[in-house]
Design a protein around this motif. Structure first.
Motif, PDB file in Angstrom:
ATOM      1  N   GLU A 193      -4.906   1.602   7.242  1.00 20.33           N
ATOM      2  CA  GLU A 193      -4.387   1.163   5.945  1.00 20.33           C
ATOM      3  C   GLU A 193      -4.445   2.291   4.911  1.00 20.33           C
ATOM      4  OE1 GLU A 193      -5.174  -2.074   8.511  1.00 20.33           O
ATOM      5  OE2 GLU A 193      -6.580  -0.537   7.809  1.00 20.33           O
ATOM      6  N   LEU A 194      -5.501   3.085   4.935  1.00 23.80           N
ATOM      7  CA  LEU A 194      -5.581   4.226   4.031  1.00 23.80           C
ATOM      8  C   LEU A 194      -4.472   5.230   4.347  1.00 23.80           C
ATOM      9  CD1 LEU A 194      -9.455   4.652   4.071  1.00 23.80           C
ATOM     10  CD2 LEU A 194      -8.094   3.970   2.082  1.00 23.80           C
ATOM     11  N   GLY A 195      -4.125   5.344   5.617  1.00 18.84           N
ATOM     12  CA  GLY A 195      -3.047   6.233   6.023  1.00 18.84           C
ATOM     13  C   GLY A 195      -1.687   5.785   5.522  1.00 18.84           C
ATOM     14  N   TRP A 196      -1.546   4.496   5.251  1.00 15.30           N
ATOM     15  CA  TRP A 196      -0.281   3.987   4.706  1.00 15.30           C
ATOM     16  C   TRP A 196      -0.079   4.406   3.250  1.00 15.30           C
ATOM     17  CZ3 TRP A 196      -1.236  -1.718   6.563  1.00 15.30           C
ATOM     18  CH2 TRP A 196      -0.992  -1.811   7.953  1.00 15.30           C
ATOM     19  N   MET A 197      -1.161   4.710   2.559  1.00 16.51           N
ATOM     20  CA  MET A 197      -1.094   4.944   1.125  1.00 16.51           C
ATOM     21  C   MET A 197      -0.596   6.349   0.801  1.00 16.51           C
ATOM     22  SD  MET A 197      -4.653   3.011  -0.012  1.00 16.51           S
ATOM     23  CE  MET A 197      -4.295   3.162  -1.778  1.00 16.51           C
ATOM     24  N   LYS A 198      -0.118   6.508  -0.420  1.00 22.86           N
ATOM     25  CA  LYS A 198       0.348   7.812  -0.884  1.00 22.86           C
ATOM     26  C   LYS A 198      -0.809   8.809  -0.890  1.00 22.86           C
ATOM     27  CE  LYS A 198       4.028   5.966  -3.836  1.00 22.86           C
ATOM     28  NZ  LYS A 198       4.599   5.906  -5.210  1.00 22.86           N
ATOM     29  N   ARG A 199      -0.487  10.068  -0.675  1.00 25.17           N
ATOM     30  CA  ARG A 199      -1.530  11.092  -0.603  1.00 25.17           C
ATOM     31  C   ARG A 199      -2.294  11.216  -1.925  1.00 25.17           C
ATOM     32  NH1 ARG A 199      -1.810  14.641   3.536  1.00 25.17           N
ATOM     33  NH2 ARG A 199      -2.780  16.179   2.177  1.00 25.17           N
TER      34      ARG A 199
ATOM     35  N   LEU B 182       0.825  -1.203   0.000  1.00 20.55           N
ATOM     36  CA  LEU B 182       0.000   0.000   0.000  1.00 20.55           C
ATOM     37  C   LEU B 182       0.863   1.260   0.000  1.00 20.55           C
ATOM     38  CD1 LEU B 182      -2.896  -0.861   2.497  1.00 20.55           C
ATOM     39  CD2 LEU B 182      -2.956  -0.881  -0.006  1.00 20.55           C
ATOM     40  N   ALA B 183       1.951   1.242   0.734  1.00 19.35           N
ATOM     41  CA  ALA B 183       2.799   2.427   0.852  1.00 19.35           C
ATOM     42  C   ALA B 183       3.527   2.749  -0.450  1.00 19.35           C
ATOM     43  CB  ALA B 183       3.810   2.233   1.981  1.00 19.35           C
ATOM     44  N   LEU B 184       3.857   1.732  -1.239  1.00 18.31           N
ATOM     45  CA  LEU B 184       4.652   1.938  -2.446  1.00 18.31           C
ATOM     46  C   LEU B 184       3.813   2.114  -3.708  1.00 18.31           C
ATOM     47  CD1 LEU B 184       7.512  -0.658  -1.835  1.00 18.31           C
ATOM     48  CD2 LEU B 184       7.623   1.827  -1.585  1.00 18.31           C
ATOM     49  N   SER B 185       2.551   1.698  -3.665  1.00 25.52           N
ATOM     50  CA  SER B 185       1.739   1.678  -4.881  1.00 25.52           C
ATOM     51  C   SER B 185       1.135   3.045  -5.198  1.00 25.52           C
ATOM     52  CB  SER B 185       0.615   0.650  -4.745  1.00 25.52           C
ATOM     53  OG  SER B 185       1.147  -0.653  -4.617  1.00 25.52           O
ATOM     54  N   ASP B 186       1.123   3.357  -6.487  1.00 28.70           N
ATOM     55  CA  ASP B 186       0.427   4.560  -6.972  1.00 28.70           C
ATOM     56  C   ASP B 186      -1.041   4.247  -7.246  1.00 28.70           C
ATOM     57  OD1 ASP B 186       2.836   6.462  -7.426  1.00 28.70           O
ATOM     58  OD2 ASP B 186       3.429   4.584  -8.393  1.00 28.70           O
ATOM     59  N   ILE B 187      -1.275   3.052  -7.764  1.00 29.04           N
ATOM     60  CA  ILE B 187      -2.626   2.549  -8.020  1.00 29.04           C
ATOM     61  C   ILE B 187      -2.797   1.263  -7.231  1.00 29.04           C
ATOM     62  CG2 ILE B 187      -4.311   1.879  -9.782  1.00 29.04           C
ATOM     63  CD1 ILE B 187      -3.112   4.676 -10.244  1.00 29.04           C
ATOM     64  N   VAL B 188      -3.905   1.120  -6.522  1.00 29.69           N
ATOM     65  CA  VAL B 188      -4.200  -0.122  -5.790  1.00 29.69           C
ATOM     66  C   VAL B 188      -5.536  -0.653  -6.290  1.00 29.69           C
ATOM     67  CG1 VAL B 188      -4.731  -1.166  -3.559  1.00 29.69           C
ATOM     68  CG2 VAL B 188      -2.898   0.542  -3.736  1.00 29.69           C
ATOM     69  N   VAL B 189      -5.529  -1.886  -6.777  1.00 29.12           N
ATOM     70  CA  VAL B 189      -6.742  -2.538  -7.264  1.00 29.12           C
ATOM     71  C   VAL B 189      -7.094  -3.673  -6.315  1.00 29.12           C
ATOM     72  CG1 VAL B 189      -7.837  -3.794  -9.147  1.00 29.12           C
ATOM     73  CG2 VAL B 189      -6.210  -1.950  -9.658  1.00 29.12           C
ATOM     74  N   ILE B 190      -8.300  -3.632  -5.763  1.00 27.28           N
ATOM     75  CA  ILE B 190      -8.760  -4.688  -4.856  1.00 27.28           C
ATOM     76  C   ILE B 190      -9.545  -5.715  -5.653  1.00 27.28           C
ATOM     77  CG2 ILE B 190     -10.140  -5.239  -2.825  1.00 27.28           C
ATOM     78  CD1 ILE B 190      -9.633  -2.437  -1.802  1.00 27.28           C
ATOM     79  N   ALA B 191      -9.028  -6.946  -5.676  1.00 24.85           N
ATOM     80  CA  ALA B 191      -9.684  -8.044  -6.386  1.00 24.85           C
ATOM     81  C   ALA B 191      -9.745  -9.282  -5.488  1.00 24.85           C
ATOM     82  CB  ALA B 191      -8.933  -8.356  -7.688  1.00 24.85           C
ATOM     83  N   LEU B 192      -9.822  -9.047  -4.184  1.00 25.12           N
ATOM     84  CA  LEU B 192      -9.861 -10.132  -3.200  1.00 25.12           C
ATOM     85  C   LEU B 192     -11.275 -10.672  -3.027  1.00 25.12           C
ATOM     86  CD1 LEU B 192      -7.761  -8.335  -0.467  1.00 25.12           C
ATOM     87  CD2 LEU B 192      -7.105 -10.532  -1.469  1.00 25.12           C
ATOM     88  N   PRO B 193     -11.408 -11.932  -2.655  1.00 20.79           N
ATOM     89  CA  PRO B 193     -12.722 -12.412  -2.209  1.00 20.79           C
ATOM     90  C   PRO B 193     -13.029 -11.852  -0.829  1.00 20.79           C
ATOM     91  CG  PRO B 193     -11.081 -14.133  -1.926  1.00 20.79           C
ATOM     92  CD  PRO B 193     -10.388 -13.004  -2.640  1.00 20.79           C
ATOM     93  N   LEU B 194     -14.299 -11.715  -0.522  1.00 23.06           N
ATOM     94  CA  LEU B 194     -14.713 -11.269   0.808  1.00 23.06           C
ATOM     95  C   LEU B 194     -14.815 -12.484   1.719  1.00 23.06           C
ATOM     96  CD1 LEU B 194     -15.740  -9.092   2.767  1.00 23.06           C
ATOM     97  CD2 LEU B 194     -18.052  -9.538   1.881  1.00 23.06           C
ATOM     98  N   THR B 195     -13.918 -12.563   2.694  1.00 25.22           N
ATOM     99  CA  THR B 195     -13.906 -13.657   3.667  1.00 25.22           C
ATOM    100  C   THR B 195     -13.806 -13.055   5.067  1.00 25.22           C
ATOM    101  OG1 THR B 195     -11.492 -13.879   3.743  1.00 25.22           O
ATOM    102  CG2 THR B 195     -12.645 -15.073   1.991  1.00 25.22           C
ATOM    103  N   GLY B 196     -13.748 -13.920   6.050  1.00 21.80           N
ATOM    104  CA  GLY B 196     -13.573 -13.440   7.411  1.00 21.80           C
ATOM    105  C   GLY B 196     -12.287 -12.651   7.585  1.00 21.80           C
TER     106      GLY B 196
END
Length: 330
Positions: free
Chosen positions: A220-226, A196-210
């Protein structure tokens, strides 16, 4: 070989019925539940060896799940299985998602959202409508940047191919931290902060699980680039809705493309948001239609039928869900 009873629990067009019958061949007897008189519906479910379903909780009543005494497989048309009431199913019924069926369409949608956001297409269109001609308003280039893909299954791989074609480096996250094709980085959810900290674009393609429910929150949003771009083509509940709204409102250079929402008609019979995300200028939304493209339904049906054929032949199935990922304390 004795014919196996395959119960189809949702409505199909005549063309789809013909396609399914041809795909399954003589080993299977398709029974369309919507055609069954009320008196035979219960018997059909008891005699079912496998089901082909879409929105299972709406297609079967709560008391009907216990009737699946002979069923060994529930094959879904959808890729995700998070809507399935696993705790209501007999313990020896396997549930298989339609893995990869919509990968190319969803990947293109993720790319379209990314380009719309980094090139400011929506906001500049709105400016034009107000008579403002911002010819020198600069968008961003994707070449040389990093695309982090959370969930490196069929959709993740298809997205990576498109993003790499634009000159992006790919950081992938999956269950085992391995990938068949070379990536610039591949890890597990333990590496989430780094990706998350290094990515310019983040694509979420995970399944929804526990494990992935609420995965992306305030921290986690705070880890991302501004000025990062977050694209969600998976499930809304992977992201904390309130945290996302707050982050977008406070950081106008941060952008989000939202295809998967928290309250949608498929699960809840209606669409609504708790926070006014669509009023923000740094958000692009779509009605969870990333999988919908011409011919996608037919392709999905073919892939589902192929997995049922594997079941009929006693071959290993694709996309089988692990119950422990969806039932708390299992």
């Amino acid at each position: 070989m004795t014919q196996q009873n395959i119960i189809i629990t949702y409505s199909m067009s005549e063309a789809q019925r013909a396609m399914l019958k041809e795909a399954l061949g003589h080993e299977a007897k398709p029974v369309f539940l919507v055609d069954q008189p009320s008196g035979l519906r219960e018997q059909s479910l008891v005699e079912a060896n496998a089901l082909l379903s879409w929105n299972l909780p709406r297609e079967l009543g709560p008391s009907e799940f216990a009737l699946l005494k002979n069923a060994k497989l529930i094959q879904l048309i959808s890729a995700g299985v998070d809507h399935v009431p696993f705790n209501a199913l007999p313990p020896d019924v396997e549930v298989a998602g339609n893995v990869g069926a919509y990968a190319e369409s969803v990947a293109e949608h993720a790319l379209a959202m990314t380009l719309a956001l980094v090139k400011n297409l929506v906001t500049e269109h709105q400016q034009l409508a107000r008579g403002k001609f911002n010819q020198f308003a600069a968008g961003r280039m994707l070449r040389g940047s990093i695309c982090g893909i959370l969930g490196y299954g069929g959709i993740g791989r298809a997205t990576a191919r498109l993003m790499r074609g634009l000159g992006m480096r790919i950081y992938g996250v999956n269950t085992d931290g391995k990938a068949e094709e070379p990536l610039d980085f591949v890890g597990t959810l333990d590496d989430l902060q780094q990706v998350l900290a290094l990515s310019d674009i983040v694509v979420i393609a995970l399944p929804l699980t526990g494990k992935t429910r609420g995965l992306i929150g305030k921290r986690e949003l705070g880890w991302m680039k501004r000025d990062a771009v977050l694209i969600n083509v998976a499930r809304g509940d992977i992201i904390d809705e309130g945290a996302l709204y707050e982050h977008l409102a406070k950081h106008p250079d941060f952008k989000a493309g939202i295809d998967a929402w928290w309250i949608e008609p498929f699960r809840f019979g209606a669409f609504r948001t708790t926070y006014p995300l669509l009023a923000l200028p740094n958000v692009v939304g779509s009605p969870h239609n990333s999988a919908m493209a011409h011919g996608a339904g037919e392709e999905a049906l073919k892939k589902a039928a192929e997995n049922i054929k594997r079941f009929l032949k006693g071959e290993p199935l694709l996309g089988v869900a692990r119950r422990e990922d969806y039932i708390a304390g299992c």
